[in-house]
Design a protein around this motif. Structure first.
Motif, mmCIF file in Angstrom:
data_model
loop_
_atom_site.group_PDB
_atom_site.id
_atom_site.type_symbol
_atom_site.label_atom_id
_atom_site.label_comp_id
_atom_site.label_asym_id
_atom_site.label_seq_id
_atom_site.Cartn_x
_atom_site.Cartn_y
_atom_site.Cartn_z
ATOM 1 N N THR A 109 -7.252 -13.231 -1.534
ATOM 2 C CA THR A 109 -7.439 -12.114 -0.598
ATOM 3 C C THR A 109 -8.649 -11.234 -0.871
ATOM 4 O OG1 THR A 109 -6.161 -10.469 -1.848
ATOM 5 C CG2 THR A 109 -4.924 -11.956 -0.389
ATOM 6 N N TRP A 168 -2.798 -6.697 6.691
ATOM 7 C CA TRP A 168 -1.825 -5.699 6.246
ATOM 8 C C TRP A 168 -0.835 -5.551 7.379
ATOM 9 C CZ3 TRP A 168 -1.648 -4.093 1.388
ATOM 10 C CH2 TRP A 168 -2.808 -4.154 0.612
ATOM 11 N N ILE A 189 -1.047 -13.423 3.864
ATOM 12 C CA ILE A 189 -2.101 -14.371 4.211
ATOM 13 C C ILE A 189 -1.548 -15.438 5.144
ATOM 14 C CG2 ILE A 189 -3.281 -14.020 2.007
ATOM 15 C CD1 ILE A 189 -2.225 -16.876 1.201
ATOM 16 N N LYS A 210 2.514 -0.690 4.050
ATOM 17 C CA LYS A 210 2.091 -1.975 4.615
ATOM 18 C C LYS A 210 1.961 -3.020 3.513
ATOM 19 C CE LYS A 210 0.437 -0.683 9.010
ATOM 20 N NZ LYS A 210 -0.577 -0.883 10.029
ATOM 21 N N VAL A 258 -6.153 -12.802 6.510
ATOM 22 C CA VAL A 258 -5.511 -11.865 5.592
ATOM 23 C C VAL A 258 -5.230 -10.608 6.395
ATOM 24 C CG1 VAL A 258 -5.751 -10.581 3.433
ATOM 25 C CG2 VAL A 258 -6.837 -12.815 3.662
ATOM 26 N N VAL A 295 -10.122 -6.850 1.593
ATOM 27 C CA VAL A 295 -9.487 -8.131 1.900
ATOM 28 C C VAL A 295 -10.336 -8.918 2.889
ATOM 29 C CG1 VAL A 295 -7.162 -7.315 1.370
ATOM 30 C CG2 VAL A 295 -7.992 -7.161 3.701
ATOM 31 N N LEU A 323 0.530 -6.865 2.189
ATOM 32 C CA LEU A 323 -0.572 -7.814 2.311
ATOM 33 C C LEU A 323 -0.012 -9.225 2.457
ATOM 34 C CD1 LEU A 323 -3.669 -8.139 2.179
ATOM 35 C CD2 LEU A 323 -3.412 -8.446 -0.296
ATOM 36 N N MET A 382 -8.442 -8.818 -3.078
ATOM 37 C CA MET A 382 -7.849 -7.554 -3.505
ATOM 38 C C MET A 382 -7.444 -7.614 -4.965
ATOM 39 S SD MET A 382 -6.916 -4.438 -2.852
ATOM 40 C CE MET A 382 -7.377 -4.459 -1.125
ATOM 41 N N PRO A 431 -2.196 -2.246 -4.769
ATOM 42 C CA PRO A 431 -3.629 -2.545 -4.647
ATOM 43 C C PRO A 431 -4.450 -1.456 -5.333
ATOM 44 C CG PRO A 431 -2.798 -1.641 -2.582
ATOM 45 C CD PRO A 431 -1.610 -1.786 -3.505
ATOM 46 N N ARG A 477 0.837 -1.207 0.000
ATOM 47 C CA ARG A 477 0.000 0.000 0.000
ATOM 48 C C ARG A 477 0.865 1.248 0.000
ATOM 49 N NH1 ARG A 477 -4.311 -1.082 4.843
ATOM 50 N NH2 ARG A 477 -2.557 -0.206 5.972
#
Length: 143
Positions: free
Chosen positions: A59, A104, A26, A22, A102, A93, A24, A61, A88, A18
């Motif tokens: 996710t 961040w 899982i 941050k 999921v 998410v 992403l 996204m 993204p 992002r």
């Protein structure tokens, strides 16, 4: 000439970052490990299309691949993964069939949570001097 020797599998990894930095990640449903989303590339899709599909499936996204981060080979399984840094663009998410959670995370949190062979993809995505070529055994990097 056709050989009966084992063949490689090709997968893709999406390191989704992002604007606030941050990442992403899982928690995989099959082994509980925290990793960037990704999976096996379909025969009829480009690596970029594959990473978009895998991140969305795992996710929720939608992303745009920005650049190739590196090529990572699992020497034990013969899996070659192409990792892309992604941005993204849409979606909320949520856990999926493949991801029990999921989240961040900051760069540091994501690297600490993931096995070395996956964490290095996150670290590499934040570097500007790649793409990198690395080998691992599924957990740890190999020399």
């Amino acid at each position: 000439m056709r050989s009966d020797s084992p063949r490689h599998s090709v997968s893709v990894t999406g390191v989704v970052v992002r604007d606030d930095g941050k990442v992403l990640v899982i928690r995989r449903a099959d082994d509980g490990r925290w990793v960037p989303p990704g999976g096996v590339l379909e025969l009829d899709e480009s690596p970029e299309a594959g990473v978009v599909r895998e991140v969305l499936e795992e996710t929720g996204m939608k992303v745009i691949p920005e650049r190739l981060v590196g090529v990572y080979k699992n020497m034990r399984l013969g899996v070659v993964s192409l990792a892309f840094r992604c941005r993204p663009i849409a979606g909320d998410v949520h856990p999926t069939e493949e991801a029990t959670a999921v989240a961040w995370m900051t760069h540091e949190e994501a690297v600490a949570a993931a096995p070395e062979a996956r964490a290095v993809r996150i670290t590499d995505a934040f570097r500007g001097d790649g793409p990198f070529v690395r080998v691992h055994d599924g957990v740890s990097l190999l020399p």
